[in-house]
Design a protein around this motif. Structure first.
Motif, PDB file in Angstrom:
ATOM      1  N   GLU A  33      -6.539  11.542  -5.484  1.00 34.40           N
ATOM      2  CA  GLU A  33      -6.830  10.108  -5.295  1.00 34.40           C
ATOM      3  C   GLU A  33      -6.044   9.514  -4.135  1.00 34.40           C
ATOM      4  OE1 GLU A  33      -6.144   8.094  -8.950  1.00 34.40           O
ATOM      5  OE2 GLU A  33      -7.558   9.324 -10.095  1.00 34.40           O
ATOM      6  N   PHE A  34      -5.028  10.235  -3.674  1.00 36.03           N
ATOM      7  CA  PHE A  34      -4.207   9.721  -2.581  1.00 36.03           C
ATOM      8  C   PHE A  34      -5.005   9.614  -1.285  1.00 36.03           C
ATOM      9  CE2 PHE A  34      -1.793  11.113   1.181  1.00 36.03           C
ATOM     10  CZ  PHE A  34      -1.005   9.995   1.366  1.00 36.03           C
ATOM     11  N   CYS A  53       0.829  -1.210   0.000  1.00 35.58           N
ATOM     12  CA  CYS A  53       0.000   0.000   0.000  1.00 35.58           C
ATOM     13  C   CYS A  53       0.867   1.265   0.000  1.00 35.58           C
ATOM     14  CB  CYS A  53      -0.922   0.011   1.216  1.00 35.58           C
ATOM     15  SG  CYS A  53      -2.427  -0.960   0.996  1.00 35.58           S
ATOM     16  N   LEU A  54       1.961   1.235   0.760  1.00 29.87           N
ATOM     17  CA  LEU A  54       2.853   2.395   0.816  1.00 29.87           C
ATOM     18  C   LEU A  54       3.465   2.677  -0.560  1.00 29.87           C
ATOM     19  CD1 LEU A  54       4.308   4.605   2.382  1.00 29.87           C
ATOM     20  CD2 LEU A  54       6.041   2.893   3.038  1.00 29.87           C
ATOM     21  N   THR A  55       3.918   1.601  -1.222  1.00 28.24           N
ATOM     22  CA  THR A  55       4.494   1.771  -2.560  1.00 28.24           C
ATOM     23  C   THR A  55       3.458   2.310  -3.537  1.00 28.24           C
ATOM     24  OG1 THR A  55       5.994  -0.077  -2.124  1.00 28.24           O
ATOM     25  CG2 THR A  55       5.706   0.575  -4.413  1.00 28.24           C
ATOM     26  N   GLN A  56       2.241   1.767  -3.472  1.00 28.78           N
ATOM     27  CA  GLN A  56       1.191   2.216  -4.383  1.00 28.78           C
ATOM     28  C   GLN A  56       0.756   3.652  -4.066  1.00 28.78           C
ATOM     29  OE1 GLN A  56      -2.029  -0.627  -4.486  1.00 28.78           O
ATOM     30  NE2 GLN A  56      -0.605  -2.364  -4.549  1.00 28.78           N
ATOM     31  N   LEU A  60      -6.020  -2.028  10.041  1.00 21.82           N
ATOM     32  CA  LEU A  60      -6.368  -2.047  11.459  1.00 21.82           C
ATOM     33  C   LEU A  60      -7.545  -2.961  11.750  1.00 21.82           C
ATOM     34  CD1 LEU A  60      -5.964   1.770  12.248  1.00 21.82           C
ATOM     35  CD2 LEU A  60      -4.390  -0.080  12.862  1.00 21.82           C
ATOM     36  N   GLN A  61      -8.545  -2.927  10.879  1.00 22.50           N
ATOM     37  CA  GLN A  61      -9.724  -3.771  11.098  1.00 22.50           C
ATOM     38  C   GLN A  61      -9.371  -5.260  11.022  1.00 22.50           C
ATOM     39  OE1 GLN A  61     -12.247  -2.192   8.064  1.00 22.50           O
ATOM     40  NE2 GLN A  61     -12.857  -0.400   9.266  1.00 22.50           N
ATOM     41  N   LYS A  62      -8.566  -5.647  10.036  1.00 18.09           N
ATOM     42  CA  LYS A  62      -8.224  -7.062   9.876  1.00 18.09           C
ATOM     43  C   LYS A  62      -7.252  -7.521  10.955  1.00 18.09           C
ATOM     44  CE  LYS A  62      -9.001  -7.448   4.896  1.00 18.09           C
ATOM     45  NZ  LYS A  62      -8.397  -7.696   3.576  1.00 18.09           N
ATOM     46  N   LYS A  63      -6.297  -6.691  11.309  1.00 20.06           N
ATOM     47  CA  LYS A  63      -5.306  -7.094  12.295  1.00 20.06           C
ATOM     48  C   LYS A  63      -5.911  -7.253  13.677  1.00 20.06           C
ATOM     49  CE  LYS A  63      -1.008  -5.695  14.522  1.00 20.06           C
ATOM     50  NZ  LYS A  63       0.044  -4.698  14.637  1.00 20.06           N
ATOM     51  N   HIS A  64      -6.794  -6.362  14.063  1.00 20.78           N
ATOM     52  CA  HIS A  64      -7.346  -6.380  15.425  1.00 20.78           C
ATOM     53  C   HIS A  64      -8.769  -6.949  15.470  1.00 20.78           C
ATOM     54  CE1 HIS A  64      -3.979  -4.053  17.078  1.00 20.78           C
ATOM     55  NE2 HIS A  64      -4.013  -3.342  15.951  1.00 20.78           N
ATOM     56  N   GLY A  65      -9.280  -7.437  14.346  1.00 20.89           N
ATOM     57  CA  GLY A  65     -10.612  -8.043  14.328  1.00 20.89           C
ATOM     58  C   GLY A  65     -11.717  -7.067  14.650  1.00 20.89           C
ATOM     59  N   CYS A  90      -6.387   2.078   3.060  1.00 25.47           N
ATOM     60  CA  CYS A  90      -5.278   1.195   3.439  1.00 25.47           C
ATOM     61  C   CYS A  90      -5.154   1.079   4.958  1.00 25.47           C
ATOM     62  CB  CYS A  90      -3.964   1.711   2.854  1.00 25.47           C
ATOM     63  SG  CYS A  90      -3.772   1.379   1.091  1.00 25.47           S
ATOM     64  N   ILE A  91      -5.162   2.224   5.643  1.00 24.70           N
ATOM     65  CA  ILE A  91      -4.995   2.215   7.109  1.00 24.70           C
ATOM     66  C   ILE A  91      -6.182   1.534   7.772  1.00 24.70           C
ATOM     67  CG2 ILE A  91      -4.868   3.687   9.156  1.00 24.70           C
ATOM     68  CD1 ILE A  91      -2.278   3.535   7.683  1.00 24.70           C
TER      69      ILE A  91
END
Length: 407
Positions: free
Chosen positions: A320-321, A306-309, A333-338, A328-329
């Motif tokens: 668009e950034f 995501c950082l590269t893109q 966060l949602q997937k990592k911490h459920g 991305c953020i």
């Protein structure tokens, strides 16, 4: 002798398991009938009504006289009475009285005992010298088929008669049909009478000897070839004929497989693919052993991508950034911490605080997300001027998130 074993019951029997079969002395045996399932019928035994099912029928072949003890069956029945329970059973004792054969056995008696019927058929009665005909005799009934031999019919000066070809369709060697086929070749022309087929046996029902004798028959034989290789005879023995050897002048030269170039190409391909296979296997093993760590690594790789893109999106269009970096953020966060995806920003940050995320990182994320959401709807000149600073903040947040994961 046929011995039948029945299960008599008034209970709700669901199955029977045969555990043992104890034989007596003085006989051989074979299974005559053995049903695969219990099939009950109404029956009466010693003045009482029961349900009974056939368990097994055995054919016994005595080889001595006197009183013989029938085989004893032992098994377990499974019954239902307020629940399943098992019960061990054994068959009641039974004996068989084997008598001596009656005296004055007729000529040709070879030990056949039972009840038999006979039929016969000639393939033709009009034939030429040297041709062959088939005389078929069928013996049907119940008896000791495996203990007597087929009668031999002697050749005469006018007829050549072979030993019979025997085919059986018999259950346990006791009940069924035996077919005898005699091949007959006339040696001279004219009206020739067939010899009589004679078979003697002891009728097991009334204990008397019986004799079957074929009816008088004659062949009408005309002059012809004396060769014995006729069409009928050939059909009878075709299956036993060995074909002639096929001559071959020369044989090809065949090199072993490992001399072929393609063989070594395949071997090289297999060895080349081994490192790739091992890498995939180890990667899959790590994924299965600890799926949580594997998922975190996948999320970190996605965050780096995501950082590269984000840098490429910034170079193309600063407008668009903002939504790209926000997505991305939030997704990371949602997937990592459920955390559910429908939560508002404040609720999301509260959950992260409960997860004991570092306060400076949490504050940086709060400021960054608020800033990019404000910039998305700001005037163009403000939006473009703040994009570079927000990209730098995005870079710091990604680095800090990855560093936190390593710790």
């Amino acid at each position: 002798a046929i011995v039948s074993y029945y299960l008599y019951t008034t209970e709700d029997v669901r199955s029977f398991n045969l555990n043992d079969e104890v034989d007596g002395e003085g006989y051989g045996k074979a299974v005559f009938e053995q049903p695969r399932n219990l099939i009950f019928e109404a029956a009466e035994y010693q003045g009482r009504r029961f349900r009974r099912s056939l368990l097994k029928r055995l054919a016994l072949y005595p080889h001595t006289t006197g009183t013989l003890t029938a085989p004893r069956l032992e098994g377990t029945v499974r019954m239902m009475r307020y629940g399943y329970y098992n019960r061990n059973l054994r068959s009641l004792p039974a004996t068989i009285l084997v008598k001596d054969l009656p005296p004055r056995a007729p000529a040709g008696f070879s030990g056949a005992i039972g009840e038999f019927t006979f039929s016969e058929k000639l393939s033709t009665q009009n034939i030429k010298v040297g041709e062959a005909l088939i005389w078929t005799i069928q013996i049907t009934g119940q008896g000791n088929f495996n203990q007597f031999t087929a009668p031999q019919i002697k050749s005469t000066s006018q007829l050549q008669i072979s030993s019979p070809r025997i085919s059986d369709q018999i259950n346990a060697g006791v009940k069924g049909t035996r077919i005898l086929q005699y091949t007959i070749i006339p040696k001279s022309k004219g009206e020739i009478s067939l010899p009589r087929f004679r078979f003697a046996w002891l009728n097991s029902k009334n204990g008397t000897y019986r004799v079957y004798e074929s009816k008088a028959q004659a062949l009408s034989v005309k002059a012809g070839s004396t060769a014995a290789s006729t069409s009928d005879l050939q059909k009878l023995y075709d299956k036993w004929t060995m074909q002639d050897l096929i001559p071959r002048q020369e044989y090809g030269s065949y090199a072993p497989t490992y001399f072929k170039p393609w063989y070594w190409a395949v071997v090289a391909l297999l060895f080349t693919s081994l490192p790739v296979s091992l890498f995939i296997a180890r990667r899959r093993k790590r994924q299965l052993l600890n799926p949580h760590i594997w998922q975190q690594r996948q999320l970190n790789q996605q965050l780096k991508a995501c950082l590269t893109q984000a840098k490429a999106v910034m170079a193309k269009s600063p407008a668009e950034f903002y939504p790209f970096a926000d997505a991305c953020i939030m997704d990371y966060l949602q997937k990592k911490h459920g955390i559910p995806a429908h939560l508002a920003l404040d609720d999301l940050l509260s959950r992260l605080e409960e997860e004991e995320m570092a306060s400076d990182l949490l504050q940086r994320i709060r400021s960054f997300l608020s800033a990019i959401r404000t910039a998305r709807f700001a005037p163009v000149e403000y939006r473009d001027s703040s994009a570079e600073a927000l990209l730098a903040d995005f870079n710091h947040i990604v680095s800090q998130l990855l560093d936190e994961e390593i710790k």
